[in-house]
Write a protein that holds these residues in place. Structure first.
Motif, PDB file in Angstrom:
ATOM      1  N   GLU A  24       0.469  12.652  12.905  1.00 33.70           N
ATOM      2  CA  GLU A  24      -0.753  13.403  13.153  1.00 33.70           C
ATOM      3  C   GLU A  24      -1.558  12.720  14.254  1.00 33.70           C
ATOM      4  O   GLU A  24      -1.370  11.549  14.561  1.00 33.70           O
ATOM      5  N   GLY A  25      -2.467  13.471  14.811  1.00 31.83           N
ATOM      6  CA  GLY A  25      -3.375  12.890  15.793  1.00 31.83           C
ATOM      7  C   GLY A  25      -3.026  13.292  17.206  1.00 31.83           C
ATOM      8  O   GLY A  25      -2.150  14.118  17.455  1.00 31.83           O
ATOM      9  N   LYS A  26      -3.736  12.692  18.130  1.00 29.02           N
ATOM     10  CA  LYS A  26      -3.575  13.035  19.533  1.00 29.02           C
ATOM     11  C   LYS A  26      -2.365  12.295  20.101  1.00 29.02           C
ATOM     12  O   LYS A  26      -2.479  11.226  20.679  1.00 29.02           O
ATOM     13  N   VAL A  27      -1.190  12.871  19.895  1.00 27.92           N
ATOM     14  CA  VAL A  27       0.033  12.295  20.435  1.00 27.92           C
ATOM     15  C   VAL A  27      -0.118  12.196  21.948  1.00 27.92           C
ATOM     16  O   VAL A  27      -0.510  13.154  22.616  1.00 27.92           O
TER      17      VAL A  27
ATOM     18  N   GLY B  69       0.031  16.383  17.442  1.00 30.00           N
ATOM     19  CA  GLY B  69       1.056  15.828  16.576  1.00 30.00           C
ATOM     20  C   GLY B  69       1.519  16.814  15.525  1.00 30.00           C
ATOM     21  O   GLY B  69       2.729  16.973  15.289  1.00 30.00           O
ATOM     22  N   ILE B  70       0.581  17.490  14.850  1.00 26.80           N
ATOM     23  CA  ILE B  70       0.936  18.510  13.864  1.00 26.80           C
ATOM     24  C   ILE B  70       1.667  19.658  14.553  1.00 26.80           C
ATOM     25  O   ILE B  70       2.646  20.203  14.026  1.00 26.80           O
ATOM     26  N   GLN B  71       1.201  20.008  15.724  1.00 21.58           N
ATOM     27  CA  GLN B  71       1.767  21.120  16.479  1.00 21.58           C
ATOM     28  C   GLN B  71       3.224  20.875  16.863  1.00 21.58           C
ATOM     29  O   GLN B  71       4.032  21.792  16.884  1.00 21.58           O
ATOM     30  N   CYS B  72       3.563  19.626  17.165  1.00 21.55           N
ATOM     31  CA  CYS B  72       4.927  19.298  17.588  1.00 21.55           C
ATOM     32  C   CYS B  72       5.847  18.998  16.418  1.00 21.55           C
ATOM     33  O   CYS B  72       7.051  19.246  16.481  1.00 21.55           O
ATOM     34  N   GLY B  73       5.316  18.410  15.334  1.00 27.07           N
ATOM     35  CA  GLY B  73       6.125  18.103  14.170  1.00 27.07           C
ATOM     36  C   GLY B  73       6.952  16.844  14.346  1.00 27.07           C
ATOM     37  O   GLY B  73       6.681  15.994  15.202  1.00 27.07           O
ATOM     38  N   GLY B  74       7.977  16.706  13.499  1.00 25.55           N
ATOM     39  CA  GLY B  74       8.827  15.516  13.520  1.00 25.55           C
ATOM     40  C   GLY B  74       9.660  15.414  14.782  1.00 25.55           C
ATOM     41  O   GLY B  74       9.714  16.336  15.594  1.00 25.55           O
ATOM     42  N   TRP B  75      10.312  14.254  14.955  1.00 30.81           N
ATOM     43  CA  TRP B  75      11.123  13.984  16.142  1.00 30.81           C
ATOM     44  C   TRP B  75      10.295  14.158  17.412  1.00 30.81           C
ATOM     45  O   TRP B  75      10.741  14.770  18.385  1.00 30.81           O
ATOM     46  N   THR B  76       9.057  13.640  17.381  1.00 31.33           N
ATOM     47  CA  THR B  76       8.198  13.698  18.561  1.00 31.33           C
ATOM     48  C   THR B  76       7.579  12.328  18.765  1.00 31.33           C
ATOM     49  O   THR B  76       6.718  11.905  17.986  1.00 31.33           O
ATOM     50  N   ILE B  77       8.011  11.614  19.775  1.00 29.37           N
ATOM     51  CA  ILE B  77       7.640  10.245  20.088  1.00 29.37           C
ATOM     52  C   ILE B  77       8.116   9.297  18.986  1.00 29.37           C
ATOM     53  O   ILE B  77       8.833   8.337  19.244  1.00 29.37           O
ATOM     54  N   ASP B  78       7.741   9.572  17.742  1.00 24.99           N
ATOM     55  CA  ASP B  78       8.248   8.826  16.593  1.00 24.99           C
ATOM     56  C   ASP B  78       9.230   9.698  15.814  1.00 24.99           C
ATOM     57  O   ASP B  78       9.132  10.925  15.822  1.00 24.99           O
ATOM     58  N   TRP B  79      10.142   9.035  15.106  1.00 23.02           N
ATOM     59  CA  TRP B  79      11.130   9.751  14.304  1.00 23.02           C
ATOM     60  C   TRP B  79      10.467  10.760  13.369  1.00 23.02           C
ATOM     61  O   TRP B  79      10.833  11.941  13.332  1.00 23.02           O
TER      62      TRP B  79
ATOM     63  N   ILE C 125     -10.175  32.245  13.728  1.00 23.61           N
ATOM     64  CA  ILE C 125      -8.774  31.858  13.815  1.00 23.61           C
ATOM     65  C   ILE C 125      -8.631  30.566  13.016  1.00 23.61           C
ATOM     66  O   ILE C 125      -9.167  29.526  13.398  1.00 23.61           O
ATOM     67  N   VAL C 126      -7.955  30.645  11.892  1.00 28.11           N
ATOM     68  CA  VAL C 126      -7.799  29.497  11.005  1.00 28.11           C
ATOM     69  C   VAL C 126      -6.377  28.967  11.155  1.00 28.11           C
ATOM     70  O   VAL C 126      -5.410  29.699  10.948  1.00 28.11           O
ATOM     71  N   VAL C 127      -6.266  27.695  11.517  1.00 26.31           N
ATOM     72  CA  VAL C 127      -4.956  27.092  11.770  1.00 26.31           C
ATOM     73  C   VAL C 127      -4.653  26.085  10.664  1.00 26.31           C
ATOM     74  O   VAL C 127      -5.403  25.125  10.454  1.00 26.31           O
ATOM     75  N   VAL C 128      -3.567  26.324   9.952  1.00 25.47           N
ATOM     76  CA  VAL C 128      -3.163  25.459   8.837  1.00 25.47           C
ATOM     77  C   VAL C 128      -1.696  25.101   9.004  1.00 25.47           C
ATOM     78  O   VAL C 128      -0.998  25.643   9.860  1.00 25.47           O
ATOM     79  N   GLY C 129      -1.212  24.180   8.172  1.00 27.38           N
ATOM     80  CA  GLY C 129       0.213  23.889   8.229  1.00 27.38           C
ATOM     81  C   GLY C 129       0.598  22.555   7.645  1.00 27.38           C
ATOM     82  O   GLY C 129      -0.210  21.860   7.019  1.00 27.38           O
ATOM     83  N   GLU C 130       1.853  22.199   7.885  1.00 27.08           N
ATOM     84  CA  GLU C 130       2.423  20.986   7.327  1.00 27.08           C
ATOM     85  C   GLU C 130       2.130  19.774   8.211  1.00 27.08           C
ATOM     86  O   GLU C 130       2.063  19.879   9.427  1.00 27.08           O
ATOM     87  N   LYS C 131       1.995  18.616   7.556  1.00 27.56           N
ATOM     88  CA  LYS C 131       1.947  17.370   8.296  1.00 27.56           C
ATOM     89  C   LYS C 131       3.349  17.067   8.820  1.00 27.56           C
ATOM     90  O   LYS C 131       4.348  17.486   8.247  1.00 27.56           O
ATOM     91  N   PRO C 132       3.467  16.317   9.913  1.00 24.41           N
ATOM     92  CA  PRO C 132       4.785  16.027  10.473  1.00 24.41           C
ATOM     93  C   PRO C 132       5.687  15.264   9.501  1.00 24.41           C
ATOM     94  O   PRO C 132       5.224  14.437   8.711  1.00 24.41           O
ATOM     95  N   TYR C 133       6.971  15.547   9.573  1.00 27.03           N
ATOM     96  CA  TYR C 133       7.975  14.868   8.761  1.00 27.03           C
ATOM     97  C   TYR C 133       9.334  15.075   9.411  1.00 27.03           C
ATOM     98  O   TYR C 133       9.517  15.952  10.268  1.00 27.03           O
ATOM     99  N   ALA C 134      10.289  14.275   8.980  1.00 33.01           N
ATOM    100  CA  ALA C 134      11.676  14.441   9.414  1.00 33.01           C
ATOM    101  C   ALA C 134      12.604  14.051   8.274  1.00 33.01           C
ATOM    102  O   ALA C 134      12.278  13.193   7.453  1.00 33.01           O
ATOM    103  N   GLU C 135      13.739  14.712   8.223  1.00 35.58           N
ATOM    104  CA  GLU C 135      14.814  14.395   7.290  1.00 35.58           C
ATOM    105  C   GLU C 135      14.322  14.300   5.843  1.00 35.58           C
ATOM    106  O   GLU C 135      13.513  15.091   5.401  1.00 35.58           O
ATOM    107  N   GLY C 136      14.788  13.304   5.117  1.00 37.75           N
ATOM    108  CA  GLY C 136      14.557  13.237   3.674  1.00 37.75           C
ATOM    109  C   GLY C 136      13.108  13.166   3.268  1.00 37.75           C
ATOM    110  O   GLY C 136      12.745  13.619   2.177  1.00 37.75           O
ATOM    111  N   LEU C 137      12.252  12.603   4.119  1.00 42.09           N
ATOM    112  CA  LEU C 137      10.837  12.515   3.761  1.00 42.09           C
ATOM    113  C   LEU C 137      10.175  13.889   3.747  1.00 42.09           C
ATOM    114  O   LEU C 137       9.052  14.029   3.261  1.00 42.09           O
ATOM    115  N   GLY C 138      10.856  14.876   4.280  1.00 39.41           N
ATOM    116  CA  GLY C 138      10.330  16.231   4.246  1.00 39.41           C
ATOM    117  C   GLY C 138      10.860  17.071   3.102  1.00 39.41           C
ATOM    118  O   GLY C 138      10.432  18.214   2.923  1.00 39.41           O
ATOM    119  N   ASP C 139      11.781  16.544   2.307  1.00 40.92           N
ATOM    120  CA  ASP C 139      12.238  17.278   1.128  1.00 40.92           C
ATOM    121  C   ASP C 139      11.058  17.519   0.203  1.00 40.92           C
ATOM    122  O   ASP C 139      10.245  16.615  -0.046  1.00 40.92           O
TER     123      ASP C 139
END
Length: 624
Positions: free
Chosen positions: A463-466, A449-459, A503-517
């Motif tokens: 997170e989690g095992k999409v 889920g983190i790897q794919c980001g927003g607009w993936t299955i859900d708007w 190998i340390v993998v970090v990043g943003e939680k999924p978001y789309a549009e205004g909720l990602g501002d």
């Protein structure tokens, strides 16, 4: 069916062709598919239509909001499924196909039997549907600088869309994001108008092909016209991410003169029109205080007259509601400004009633209605939907290749070509596969889920095992070194085994549009602590950043031996391992400026004061 082209010059296009950035040329004039060639056929059909049937063609409803039989009763011209709309029977290819067919059958039962346009947001693959190939988001594709690859990615997307029968994709996004704090930054290819122009046109060609009537083509939609990437940041009351600085950029106001709008935000629409894009979506945002959804100068004078766009305009999701508090007035203003089809997901009944009243009162001339319907039917004609004997129902033969290994191989190629190597102190990368012990740290390493980001299955993504299927970064790393090296995994690094490299993998939680501002571009406290725990062991660290925009790395940049920007790579995480272990050298170049601090935003190449962490176009390869 082939379509002749007609060259339509504008003073803007001629002036713009002189300017280049990054070596990407923009066509000197706009070419558009001559959709007017269908007007004889279309005008005969319009002459047979009642006002109700015309307004039906201009109306797009959300499938989940429709009552049984309403497509037929209202003679609707279009249906959509938004980012959170799935078939009740399940979110797989079969139920999606039946949902499309059931809608199309209703349209065929109307008096004139005009087939529907059925639209979805398939912005990085057919990403609402389980089992689809999910490609890297556009920000990553921008780093490839590879128009041929972008076209191929979108051709596969079109074929996977057609596997469910659906014939319209609300893509590509040809925005030019100029402030990466905007939550839609990852939907844009670049901060450079020239690069967006090149890749946006490639995406249109991939989706529509050389013939809109061919079985593997879908109608494309260039969005969001115009300036959505240039809105001013405003303070807001709250933030979903709990930022120290709480900002709102989405659906805001672009404050600039016409020259700046033409220079920065308008250019990508010229090659998109040249490539034959059949629909364009006006933006939620405003230009100097006037909503684009009701801006006649932009929609009619510039887009339709100056640039010669012959397709139709579709409003964004409930976008016309923002024009004024009076809904009927919203409809009048938008229609007269040049909007042709209206995305009114749940208010479609009210919309048809009020637009009918406006025509009967003389507030909206029926000539404007006819113009809108003509534009919509031109596109349907180009798609072959008005041909005698046409069968618009789904061709299920396309389903045999849905999510196939061959298509996933293209997505994997897109991943590895999009990675940007930001730092490689001591040539830690590429990693050795043999006789090494590797620790992989961070929950993002094993989170599709983190790897794919927003607009993936859900708007908004999640997170989690999409459950869409794919290969996480961790799985890709293990596949790469299977039988050659030991790989240990720790989500939180509280118990770190001995290793030769981490190998340390970090990043943003999924978001789309205004909720990602966001006003803060920093790594989360959780990610910073993870990095510190790993580096306290003294093991050399490769930092992999999953994000929809450049992030301020701070101490993490200084303390890590190697840093890789992996963006939002989609389902094929093995493409990251391909580069980490040297099967392919990194070739990606930044499509956005990488700031030192969030206070530098907005910062873009060409600014008078330009001192970022990494410049636009930066990207190392092995041996440098």
């Amino acid at each position: 069916m082939s379509h002749p082209t007609a060259v339509r010059f504008s003073f803007f296009a001629i002036a713009w062709s002189i300017a280049t950035l990054g070596g990407v040329q923009v066509p000197a004039g706009a070419q558009s598919i001559e959709l007017e060639q269908y007007d004889v056929q279309v005008n005969r059909l319009i002459a047979r239509m009642t006002l109700a049937e015309k307004i039906g063609q201009m109306t797009q409803a959300e499938f989940s909001a429709l009552e049984p039989g309403e497509i037929k009763r209202l003679a609707l011209g279009s249906v959509l499924c938004g980012g959170n709309s799935d078939p009740q029977e399940g979110n797989a290819v079969g139920p999606w196909t039946e949902m499309y067919d059931s809608s199309q059958r209703q349209a065929l039962e109307t008096r004139l039997a005009i087939p529907l346009l059925f639209g979805v947001d398939a912005v990085h693959g057919h990403s609402n549907v389980l089992g689809a190939v999910i490609f890297p988001h556009n920000i990553a594709l921008g780093c490839t600088r590879d128009a041929e690859l972008v076209e191929r990615v979108n051709r596969i997307t079109a074929e996977e869309i057609r596997a469910t029968g659906i014939n319209w994709n609300f893509a590509p996004c040809v925005t030019v994001p100029r402030d990466i704090r905007w939550g839609r930054t990852y939907e844009g290819f670049s901060e450079s108008p020239e690069l967006v122009s090149q890749l946006g046109a490639a995406a249109v060609r991939g989706l529509q092909g050389s013939d809109l009537a061919s079985p593997g083509s879908v109608l494309a939609c260039a969005k969001h016209f115009v300036g959505d990437g240039g809105t001013q940041a405003e303070m807001r009351a709250s933030s979903s991410f709990g930022d120290d600085v709480q900002l709102r950029l989405d659906q805001g106001d672009v404050v600039c003169d016409l020259g700046t709008l033409r220079r920065v935000h308008l250019p990508p629409y010229i090659p998109a029109i040249e490539a034959g894009v059949g629909s364009i979506m006006p933006s939620y945002s405003s230009w100097n205080g006037v909503k684009c959804s009701g801006h006649k100068q932009l929609l009619t004078d510039v887009l339709k007259i100056e640039l010669g766009f012959q397709g139709f305009l579709i409003s964004d999701y409930n976008a016309i509601d923002q024009i004024t508090d009076d809904y009927k007035e919203c409809i009048r203003v938008s229609c007269l400004a040049g909007m042709d089809m209206f995305m009114v997901p749940t208010r479609y009944r009210e919309f048809t009633e009020k637009l009918t009243e406006l025509v009967e009162e003389g507030a909206v001339p029926e000539e404007r209605i006819d113009d809108a319907v003509r534009r919509i039917l031109r596109v349907k004609a180009a798609m072959g939907l008005l041909d005698e004997g046409v069968d618009p129902l789904a061709d299920r033969s396309w389903q045999s290749e849905f999510g196939s290994p061959e298509r996933r191989a293209v997505a994997r190629q897109a991943v590895r070509k999009s990675l940007v190597l930001l730092k490689n102190e001591g040539n830690v990368l590429p990693l050795a596969k043999e006789n090494s012990r590797i620790v992989v740290a961070g929950k993002a390493a094993d989170d599709l889920g983190i790897q794919c980001g927003g607009w993936t299955i859900d708007w908004q993504g999640k997170e989690g095992k999409v459950t869409t299927g794919g290969t996480t970064l961790l799985a890709g790393i293990r596949q790469a070194v299977a039988g050659s090296a030991q790989v240990d995994y720790t989500a939180d690094a509280n118990d770190i085994p001995q290793a030769d490299v981490a190998i340390v993998v970090v990043g943003e939680k999924p978001y789309a549009e205004g909720l990602g501002d966001t006003g803060s571009l920093r790594l989360s406290a959780e990610d910073q602590q993870l990095i510190q725990r790993v580096q306290a062991t003294g093991v050399p660290t490769v930092l992999v950043v999953l994000s929809g925009r450049p992030l301020v790395l701070g101490d993490a940049l200084e303390s890590s031996q190697s840093v890789v920007a992996a963006w939002l790579p989609g389902t094929e995480g093995a493409g990251v391992a391909d580069v980490l272990f040297g099967d392919y050298a990194p070739t990606g170049k930044l499509s956005f400026t990488w700031p030192r601090t969030a206070d530098q935003e907005p910062i873009n190449v060409g600014d008078a004061e330009y001192d970022p962490e990494f410049k636009y176009g930066f990207g190392l390869t092995y041996g440098e």
